[in-house]
Design an enzyme around this catalytic site. Structure first.
Site, mmCIF file in Angstrom:
data_model
loop_
_atom_site.group_PDB
_atom_site.id
_atom_site.type_symbol
_atom_site.label_atom_id
_atom_site.label_comp_id
_atom_site.label_asym_id
_atom_site.label_seq_id
_atom_site.Cartn_x
_atom_site.Cartn_y
_atom_site.Cartn_z
ATOM 1 N N LYS A 252 11.941 -16.154 -10.128
ATOM 2 C CA LYS A 252 11.719 -15.127 -11.154
ATOM 3 C C LYS A 252 10.667 -15.591 -12.150
ATOM 4 O O LYS A 252 9.764 -14.851 -12.520
ATOM 5 C CB LYS A 252 13.045 -14.881 -11.864
ATOM 6 N N ARG B 107 4.132 -0.458 -4.603
ATOM 7 C CA ARG B 107 3.777 -0.964 -3.281
ATOM 8 C C ARG B 107 2.464 -1.730 -3.280
ATOM 9 O O ARG B 107 2.092 -2.346 -2.270
ATOM 10 C CB ARG B 107 3.669 0.198 -2.288
ATOM 11 N N LYS C 153 6.017 -4.594 -4.378
ATOM 12 C CA LYS C 153 7.471 -4.476 -4.302
ATOM 13 C C LYS C 153 7.968 -4.462 -2.857
ATOM 14 O O LYS C 153 9.005 -5.014 -2.547
ATOM 15 C CB LYS C 153 7.893 -3.190 -5.018
ATOM 16 N N GLU D 153 7.100 -15.713 -10.488
ATOM 17 C CA GLU D 153 6.458 -14.458 -10.076
ATOM 18 C C GLU D 153 6.015 -13.588 -11.255
ATOM 19 O O GLU D 153 5.029 -12.868 -11.127
ATOM 20 C CB GLU D 153 7.305 -13.674 -9.071
ATOM 21 N N HIS E 231 15.299 -38.123 -4.974
ATOM 22 C CA HIS E 231 14.643 -38.391 -3.687
ATOM 23 C C HIS E 231 13.164 -38.011 -3.728
ATOM 24 O O HIS E 231 12.540 -37.801 -2.694
ATOM 25 C CB HIS E 231 15.387 -37.657 -2.567
ATOM 26 N N CYS F 166 0.839 -1.185 0.000
ATOM 27 C CA CYS F 166 0.000 0.000 0.000
ATOM 28 C C CYS F 166 0.887 1.252 0.000
ATOM 29 O O CYS F 166 1.888 1.312 0.710
ATOM 30 C CB CYS F 166 -0.956 0.090 1.180
ATOM 31 N N GLU G 115 16.530 -18.959 -7.392
ATOM 32 C CA GLU G 115 16.226 -17.594 -7.835
ATOM 33 C C GLU G 115 15.628 -17.611 -9.246
ATOM 34 O O GLU G 115 14.677 -16.880 -9.537
ATOM 35 C CB GLU G 115 17.501 -16.738 -7.752
ATOM 36 N N TRP H 208 -2.650 -2.791 -1.715
ATOM 37 C CA TRP H 208 -2.357 -4.219 -1.861
ATOM 38 C C TRP H 208 -3.230 -4.895 -0.799
ATOM 39 O O TRP H 208 -3.016 -4.722 0.401
ATOM 40 C CB TRP H 208 -0.878 -4.489 -1.606
ATOM 41 N N ASN I 111 -1.786 2.130 5.554
ATOM 42 C CA ASN I 111 -0.915 1.043 5.111
ATOM 43 C C ASN I 111 -0.548 0.260 6.359
ATOM 44 O O ASN I 111 -0.150 0.841 7.355
ATOM 45 C CB ASN I 111 0.337 1.645 4.454
ATOM 46 N N GLY I 112 -0.703 -1.067 6.306
ATOM 47 C CA GLY I 112 -0.380 -1.898 7.467
ATOM 48 C C GLY I 112 -1.527 -2.831 7.780
ATOM 49 O O GLY I 112 -2.437 -3.016 6.958
HETATM 50 C C1 AGP Z 1 11.833 -10.782 -5.755
HETATM 51 O O1 AGP Z 1 11.786 -10.729 -7.104
HETATM 52 C C2 AGP Z 1 10.686 -10.452 -4.986
HETATM 53 N N1 AGP Z 1 9.676 -9.769 -5.586
HETATM 54 C C3 AGP Z 1 10.681 -10.713 -3.510
HETATM 55 O O2 AGP Z 1 10.981 -12.062 -3.314
HETATM 56 C C4 AGP Z 1 11.626 -9.840 -2.642
HETATM 57 O O3 AGP Z 1 12.945 -10.185 -2.905
HETATM 58 C C5 AGP Z 1 11.271 -10.046 -1.156
HETATM 59 O O4 AGP Z 1 9.957 -9.630 -0.946
HETATM 60 C C6 AGP Z 1 12.213 -9.338 -0.232
HETATM 61 O O5 AGP Z 1 12.184 -7.961 -0.449
HETATM 62 P P1 AGP Z 1 13.308 -7.012 0.127
HETATM 63 O O6 AGP Z 1 14.581 -7.400 -0.535
HETATM 64 O O7 AGP Z 1 12.851 -5.634 -0.229
HETATM 65 O O8 AGP Z 1 13.355 -7.234 1.612
#
Ligand code: AGP
Length: 595
Positions: A472, A27, A590, A475, A491, A2, A468, A73, A99-100
């Site tokens: 990527k 956000r 983000k 997401e 396994h 948010c 990673e 959000w 926000n929160g």
């Molecule tokens: C990565 O592409 C993300 N969108 C997410 O995993 C991010 O890395 C995570 O939320 C941590 O965020 P930060 O690095 O701002 O703490």
């Protein structure tokens, strides 16, 4: 999560709010809204991105010099016009953006319902604004007193801005564990969730501390209070000349731009170096983080243990904060965060501080909550990262760890420090070469986009790189993807492999190479579609791979950085093939400021 933007002064509020909300969309972007005061209150809210609000507002009244805005959000209640902020109290006297999370909203709501309050939305925010009004009416309190009483009742996190139509020349705001910045202008004030939207308008800001209430008026006056309404001071910071880039330039998305900025970002950081020191009396480093930042921590564990021989553990912040770990003053707890505002990472670091550990952080955002709370901080210097998918921040997190290892070795093994330093110097040009090569990634991405799942495999540091790569892909393309240590496949997960399963095998010239190749052969033997990511010069059996992605040969010290780059591009091109919004993927935000 948010974004909040508020304006009070003599200018038209709406264009400033809209501009700010667009910059805060990283956000959260499932709905947005504004409330503008001009004799009467104009309340405009719309499900969808800020663009939807802008279109909706074109034919509505937006004049006025006091306004509050929000991009959401969703936490409580689906994304909808009704659940969008701002929210109003029952009499419509009070309007709020938040926000929160108000964790105790249920008992508070029950209490208010008993007193005759009715609710329009499913949000916790509406409970807060009704609670303020309840205090106002029941005890005949001024707005600020009712506001402070209500804030003392709520549990959880908040950054809120409040407007009272009976007190129409003022805005009130407060924060606890959610970011809030006050911008101080010429006879005007602004409030935002971060400094970026304020930079074009003001030279000075206050990074508001927890449990501080702000009162501002339309002459630009502002005061700070604690929750008992004792007036207090807050430090003012200068953001004059802050160059906060916010455009895509020649690129079609922020993500693509940020991927291409990695050469320069890494070069900048290598040139400037870092200014943090692990110190002498440390038995282990505990790295804590979330998501992509956690993956960089995992790579750091492999690298610090191998090269600097210090015991490292890596913890998901969301688990670490609650699992009652055994900690001591000989532990260094190192938080990694692009945003510096991730709620779980903040709480994990706070727990470590309370346990007497030394704390350190690697963050991209100067003045963020994490940057301010730790004993030592190292800035990534990657420039603002707007795309939800973290790319250049990850690269610079790894560069920071390379620099840290070199610093550590300078005391114990100067020859190795020297060798690694010269390998690191090569990184920017190798990133540039990696970005330029591999036109076939577009075709491979188009191929992957037909499938529902993918598996990423690696050993050693290529295992976190696999994690990673999978994150990527999922997401931004919404294709289910998992990363595994290549040796773990037999396994259990190998049962998933058939001719509809793309397997992205990642290898590098290191001691794991032959083992990784054998594991990939096992996938091929089960008809998996093999996409092999390897550095130049590695020879593989001809029939092993359906597709090959090649990266320049490099030292294993920097290989995780190089091998990750084609995976960023693979995810990017898969998502664009599917015509998805790579910068604002569904359900994500983000900055994850709720736990
Ligand atoms: C990565 O592409 C993300 N969108 C997410 O995993 C991010 O890395 C995570 O939320 C941590 O965020 P930060 O690095 O701002 O703490």
């Amino acid at each position: 999560m948010c974004g909040i933007m508020a304006y009070i002064g003599k200018k038209q509020a709406y264009p400033i709010l809209l501009n700010g909300l667009k910059k805060l969309e990283y956000r959260g972007y499932d709905s947005s809204g504004v409330a503008i005061m001009n004799g009467s209150l104009s309340l405009l809210k719309k499900e969808g991105k800020v663009q939807a609000l802008e279109t909706f507002a074109e034919t509505r009244k937006t004049e006025g010099n006091i306004g509050i805005g929000h991009t959401r959000w969703a936490t409580h209640g689906i994304p909808s016009d009704i659940n969008a902020h701002p929210h109003q109290s029952q009499s419509e006297r009070l309007t709020i953006v938040h926000n929160g999370i108000i964790e105790n909203h249920e008992p508070l709501k029950e209490m208010l319902i008993k007193h005759g309050y009715k609710f329009q939305s499913s949000t916790d925010t509406e409970v807060l604004v009704q609670l303020i009004e309840w205090y106002q009416k029941r005890y005949n309190l001024t707005t600020i007193v009712a506001f402070s009483r209500a804030l003392q009742d709520v549990e959880g996190s908040f950054a809120v801005v409040l407007f009272d139509v009976y007190d129409p020349t003022k805005l009130f705001a407060a924060r606890r564990q959610s970011p809030m910045v006050l911008g101080i202008g010429e006879k005007e004030c602004m409030i935002s969730s971060d400094a970026m939207p304020l930079a074009p308008y003001v030279d000075q800001v206050v990074y508001v501390e927890d449990d501080v209430i702000i009162e501002t008026d339309d002459t630009g006056e502002y005061k700070f209070f604690d929750l008992n309404l004792t007036q207090i001071d807050q430090p003012i910071s200068d953001i004059k000349n802050a160059s906060i880039a916010y455009d895509m330039g020649e690129f079609e998305s922020f993500m693509l731009k940020e991927v291409h900025e990695q050469t320069e970002a890494a070069h900048r950081l290598i040139t400037s170096g870092i200014d943090i020191n692990i110190g002498k009396n440390i038995d282990r480093i505990i790295i804590t983080a979330c998501g992509t930042s956690w993956h960089s921590g995992l790579i750091a564990e492999y690298m610090i243990e191998k090269f600097a021989r210090i015991n490292v553990e890596v913890e998901y912040a969301s688990e670490f904060r609650y699992r009652d770990p055994v900690l001591s003053s000989r532990d260094l707890v190192l938080g990694i965060s692009q945003s510096g505002e991730t709620a779980d990472t903040i709480a994990a670091l706070q727990m470590a501080k309370n346990a007497g550990c030394k704390t350190m952080a690697i963050v991209n955002t100067a003045n963020s909550t994490i940057a301010r709370m730790v004993d030592q901080v190292s800035l990534l210097n990657a420039g603002p990262e707007i795309g939800v998918a973290s790319t250049k921040a990850f690269t610079n997190q790894l560069v920071t760890f390379c620099l840290l290892i070199i610093n550590l070795l300078e005391d114990s093994n100067i020859d190795l420090a020297y060798d690694l330093k010269s390998e690191l110097q090569k990184l920017p040009s190798l990133i540039s070469r990696t970005l330029k090569a591999n036109e076939n990634i577009v075709d491979i991405a188009a191929y992957i986009s037909q499938y529902k799942s993918a598996i990423f495999l690696g050993r050693g540091t290529m295992y976190p790189v696999a994690l990673e790569g999978a994150l990527k892909l999922k997401e931004i393309s919404y294709i289910h993807a998992e990363g595994y240590p290549a040796g773990e496949m037999k396994h259990g997960p190998i049962a998933l492999v058939d001719n509809k399963m793309p397997i992205i095998g990642i290898c590098n010239e290191d001691k794991h190479l032959s083992k990784t190749i054998s594991n990939i052969q096992e996938m091929k033997a089960r008809n998996g579609i093999i996409i092999l990511l390897k550095s130049e010069g590695i020879h593989i059996p001809k029939e092993l791979a359906d597709f090959v992605i090649e990266t320049p040969r490099c030292h294993e010290f920097i290989a995780p950085i190089i091998q990750n780059i084609p995976l960023q591009l693979l995810a990017y091109h898969t998502a664009t093939t599917l015509e998805l919004d790579v910068d604002k993927p569904r359900n994500l935000a983000k900055s994850v400021t709720v736990e």
